[in-house]
Design a protein around this motif. Sequence first.
Motif, PDB file in Angstrom:
ATOM      1  N   LEU A  15     -14.549   7.491  -0.415  1.00  0.00           N
ATOM      2  CA  LEU A  15     -14.284   6.266   0.347  1.00  0.00           C
ATOM      3  C   LEU A  15     -14.120   5.056  -0.572  1.00  0.00           C
ATOM      4  O   LEU A  15     -13.271   4.191  -0.334  1.00  0.00           O
ATOM      5  CB  LEU A  15     -15.404   6.021   1.357  1.00  0.00           C
ATOM      6  CG  LEU A  15     -15.408   6.964   2.562  1.00  0.00           C
ATOM      7  CD1 LEU A  15     -16.648   6.723   3.405  1.00  0.00           C
ATOM      8  CD2 LEU A  15     -14.146   6.791   3.370  1.00  0.00           C
ATOM      9  N   LEU A  16     -14.914   4.997  -1.642  1.00  0.00           N
ATOM     10  CA  LEU A  16     -14.792   3.900  -2.600  1.00  0.00           C
ATOM     11  C   LEU A  16     -13.426   3.927  -3.294  1.00  0.00           C
ATOM     12  O   LEU A  16     -12.756   2.901  -3.416  1.00  0.00           O
ATOM     13  CB  LEU A  16     -15.920   3.981  -3.638  1.00  0.00           C
ATOM     14  CG  LEU A  16     -15.902   2.903  -4.727  1.00  0.00           C
ATOM     15  CD1 LEU A  16     -16.115   1.529  -4.112  1.00  0.00           C
ATOM     16  CD2 LEU A  16     -16.930   3.200  -5.778  1.00  0.00           C
ATOM     17  N   LEU A  17     -12.975   5.110  -3.713  1.00  0.00           N
ATOM     18  CA  LEU A  17     -11.651   5.236  -4.338  1.00  0.00           C
ATOM     19  C   LEU A  17     -10.536   4.914  -3.348  1.00  0.00           C
ATOM     20  O   LEU A  17      -9.534   4.278  -3.712  1.00  0.00           O
ATOM     21  CB  LEU A  17     -11.473   6.641  -4.918  1.00  0.00           C
ATOM     22  CG  LEU A  17     -12.336   6.971  -6.132  1.00  0.00           C
ATOM     23  CD1 LEU A  17     -12.161   8.442  -6.516  1.00  0.00           C
ATOM     24  CD2 LEU A  17     -11.985   6.062  -7.292  1.00  0.00           C
ATOM     25  N   LEU A  18     -10.695   5.324  -2.114  1.00  0.00           N
ATOM     26  CA  LEU A  18      -9.709   5.013  -1.078  1.00  0.00           C
ATOM     27  C   LEU A  18      -9.621   3.505  -0.861  1.00  0.00           C
ATOM     28  O   LEU A  18      -8.525   2.942  -0.764  1.00  0.00           O
ATOM     29  CB  LEU A  18     -10.076   5.735   0.224  1.00  0.00           C
ATOM     30  CG  LEU A  18      -9.090   5.611   1.368  1.00  0.00           C
ATOM     31  CD1 LEU A  18      -7.779   6.316   1.008  1.00  0.00           C
ATOM     32  CD2 LEU A  18      -9.683   6.223   2.623  1.00  0.00           C
ATOM     33  N   TYR A  19     -10.766   2.847  -0.810  1.00  0.00           N
ATOM     34  CA  TYR A  19     -10.805   1.393  -0.655  1.00  0.00           C
ATOM     35  C   TYR A  19     -10.137   0.694  -1.841  1.00  0.00           C
ATOM     36  O   TYR A  19      -9.359  -0.240  -1.662  1.00  0.00           O
ATOM     37  CB  TYR A  19     -12.253   0.920  -0.505  1.00  0.00           C
ATOM     38  CG  TYR A  19     -12.380  -0.568  -0.469  1.00  0.00           C
ATOM     39  CD1 TYR A  19     -12.043  -1.295   0.661  1.00  0.00           C
ATOM     40  CD2 TYR A  19     -12.817  -1.279  -1.594  1.00  0.00           C
ATOM     41  CE1 TYR A  19     -12.140  -2.673   0.687  1.00  0.00           C
ATOM     42  CE2 TYR A  19     -12.922  -2.649  -1.584  1.00  0.00           C
ATOM     43  CZ  TYR A  19     -12.582  -3.346  -0.442  1.00  0.00           C
ATOM     44  OH  TYR A  19     -12.674  -4.705  -0.424  1.00  0.00           O
ATOM     45  N   LEU A  20     -10.413   1.132  -3.048  1.00  0.00           N
ATOM     46  CA  LEU A  20      -9.792   0.533  -4.229  1.00  0.00           C
ATOM     47  C   LEU A  20      -8.273   0.733  -4.222  1.00  0.00           C
ATOM     48  O   LEU A  20      -7.517  -0.159  -4.603  1.00  0.00           O
ATOM     49  CB  LEU A  20     -10.420   1.096  -5.502  1.00  0.00           C
ATOM     50  CG  LEU A  20     -11.879   0.701  -5.766  1.00  0.00           C
ATOM     51  CD1 LEU A  20     -12.416   1.453  -6.983  1.00  0.00           C
ATOM     52  CD2 LEU A  20     -11.994  -0.798  -5.962  1.00  0.00           C
ATOM     53  N   LEU A  22      -6.390   1.052  -1.509  1.00  0.00           N
ATOM     54  CA  LEU A  22      -5.865   0.168  -0.484  1.00  0.00           C
ATOM     55  C   LEU A  22      -5.813  -1.273  -0.985  1.00  0.00           C
ATOM     56  O   LEU A  22      -4.843  -1.991  -0.727  1.00  0.00           O
ATOM     57  CB  LEU A  22      -6.728   0.263   0.784  1.00  0.00           C
ATOM     58  CG  LEU A  22      -6.315  -0.635   1.945  1.00  0.00           C
ATOM     59  CD1 LEU A  22      -4.907  -0.275   2.427  1.00  0.00           C
ATOM     60  CD2 LEU A  22      -7.315  -0.522   3.083  1.00  0.00           C
ATOM     61  N   ALA A  23      -6.838  -1.690  -1.704  1.00  0.00           N
ATOM     62  CA  ALA A  23      -6.856  -3.044  -2.266  1.00  0.00           C
ATOM     63  C   ALA A  23      -5.682  -3.238  -3.222  1.00  0.00           C
ATOM     64  O   ALA A  23      -5.037  -4.294  -3.235  1.00  0.00           O
ATOM     65  CB  ALA A  23      -8.181  -3.302  -2.971  1.00  0.00           C
ATOM     66  N   ARG A  24      -5.370  -2.229  -4.019  1.00  0.00           N
ATOM     67  CA  ARG A  24      -4.238  -2.318  -4.959  1.00  0.00           C
ATOM     68  C   ARG A  24      -2.910  -2.432  -4.213  1.00  0.00           C
ATOM     69  O   ARG A  24      -2.046  -3.220  -4.584  1.00  0.00           O
ATOM     70  CB  ARG A  24      -4.248  -1.083  -5.870  1.00  0.00           C
ATOM     71  CG  ARG A  24      -3.124  -1.031  -6.845  1.00  0.00           C
ATOM     72  CD  ARG A  24      -3.278  -2.113  -7.889  1.00  0.00           C
ATOM     73  NE  ARG A  24      -2.164  -1.997  -8.816  1.00  0.00           N
ATOM     74  CZ  ARG A  24      -1.678  -3.004  -9.495  1.00  0.00           C
ATOM     75  NH1 ARG A  24      -2.212  -4.197  -9.391  1.00  0.00           N
ATOM     76  NH2 ARG A  24      -0.678  -2.824 -10.303  1.00  0.00           N
ATOM     77  N   VAL A  25      -2.756  -1.659  -3.154  1.00  0.00           N
ATOM     78  CA  VAL A  25      -1.523  -1.719  -2.351  1.00  0.00           C
ATOM     79  C   VAL A  25      -1.373  -3.098  -1.712  1.00  0.00           C
ATOM     80  O   VAL A  25      -0.285  -3.692  -1.723  1.00  0.00           O
ATOM     81  CB  VAL A  25      -1.518  -0.605  -1.280  1.00  0.00           C
ATOM     82  CG1 VAL A  25      -0.416  -0.830  -0.260  1.00  0.00           C
ATOM     83  CG2 VAL A  25      -1.363   0.759  -1.926  1.00  0.00           C
ATOM     84  N   LEU A  26      -2.437  -3.630  -1.174  1.00  0.00           N
ATOM     85  CA  LEU A  26      -2.369  -4.962  -0.557  1.00  0.00           C
ATOM     86  C   LEU A  26      -2.057  -6.040  -1.587  1.00  0.00           C
ATOM     87  O   LEU A  26      -1.346  -7.006  -1.288  1.00  0.00           O
ATOM     88  CB  LEU A  26      -3.675  -5.266   0.171  1.00  0.00           C
ATOM     89  CG  LEU A  26      -3.928  -4.413   1.424  1.00  0.00           C
ATOM     90  CD1 LEU A  26      -5.293  -4.737   2.012  1.00  0.00           C
ATOM     91  CD2 LEU A  26      -2.832  -4.607   2.442  1.00  0.00           C
ATOM     92  N   THR A  27      -2.538  -5.894  -2.802  1.00  0.00           N
ATOM     93  CA  THR A  27      -2.208  -6.833  -3.878  1.00  0.00           C
ATOM     94  C   THR A  27      -0.712  -6.790  -4.179  1.00  0.00           C
ATOM     95  O   THR A  27      -0.069  -7.831  -4.350  1.00  0.00           O
ATOM     96  CB  THR A  27      -3.014  -6.500  -5.147  1.00  0.00           C
ATOM     97  OG1 THR A  27      -4.402  -6.538  -4.835  1.00  0.00           O
ATOM     98  CG2 THR A  27      -2.716  -7.483  -6.264  1.00  0.00           C
ATOM     99  N   GLU A  28      -0.158  -5.586  -4.222  1.00  0.00           N
ATOM    100  CA  GLU A  28       1.286  -5.441  -4.467  1.00  0.00           C
ATOM    101  C   GLU A  28       2.100  -6.040  -3.319  1.00  0.00           C
ATOM    102  O   GLU A  28       3.123  -6.691  -3.543  1.00  0.00           O
ATOM    103  CB  GLU A  28       1.651  -3.964  -4.654  1.00  0.00           C
ATOM    104  CG  GLU A  28       1.201  -3.391  -5.968  1.00  0.00           C
ATOM    105  CD  GLU A  28       1.885  -4.054  -7.158  1.00  0.00           C
ATOM    106  OE1 GLU A  28       3.103  -4.324  -7.086  1.00  0.00           O
ATOM    107  OE2 GLU A  28       1.196  -4.299  -8.152  1.00  0.00           O
ATOM    108  N   VAL A  29       1.676  -5.834  -2.094  1.00  0.00           N
ATOM    109  CA  VAL A  29       2.377  -6.405  -0.937  1.00  0.00           C
ATOM    110  C   VAL A  29       2.348  -7.926  -1.017  1.00  0.00           C
ATOM    111  O   VAL A  29       3.364  -8.587  -0.771  1.00  0.00           O
ATOM    112  CB  VAL A  29       1.757  -5.896   0.386  1.00  0.00           C
ATOM    113  CG1 VAL A  29       2.281  -6.680   1.573  1.00  0.00           C
ATOM    114  CG2 VAL A  29       2.035  -4.417   0.558  1.00  0.00           C
TER     115      VAL A  29
END
Length: 165
Positions: A15-20, A22-29
């Motif tokens: 879950l921690l890796l999944l959250y990280l 997702l955070a990276r994808v949102l930063t790119e968006v």
Amino acid sequence: MDSTTGLLIFAWIFLLLLYLGLARVLTEVRSLRTTVHQLQASQTRAAEPDARLPASLPSSVEVVAVLDSTCRDCWELADEIGLNISAGRVAILTYEPESTWRDGAPGVPVVQSADAWSSFAPLSPPVLARVSAAGQVAEIFAPVSIEDARSKLQQWLPNNAEVRS
């Protein structure tokens, strides 16, 4: 350590890796959104089309249909132009002999120019090109269906009441 504790630790790490991720994808968006806003703010203009028209093109032509006789959609478009567009407003540009298109689009001017046709060759025929008053290509459109071509012709030739919907 029992299997339940090991599974819980593994699930939390996942879950921690999944959250990280997702955070990276949102930063790119967010970065892409900022770039798009900057481009819109600068009002960049699209590059001029790099397509040439032959000198033998009639001056009354407003739209050029770039066609190839091996393309079924090209024949449908030629038929549509021949039946529904006012004479002289649209011309057919081809690399083939003019006689190839005489029966398919009676009354439509056919211009044979391998050099001009090759400047449109990277696009898959049929291709429509709007011609400016100066005789240059103003806009290029590659329809995916005859309906797309029909709607673009209606847009580019608004005073042509004969174009069917």
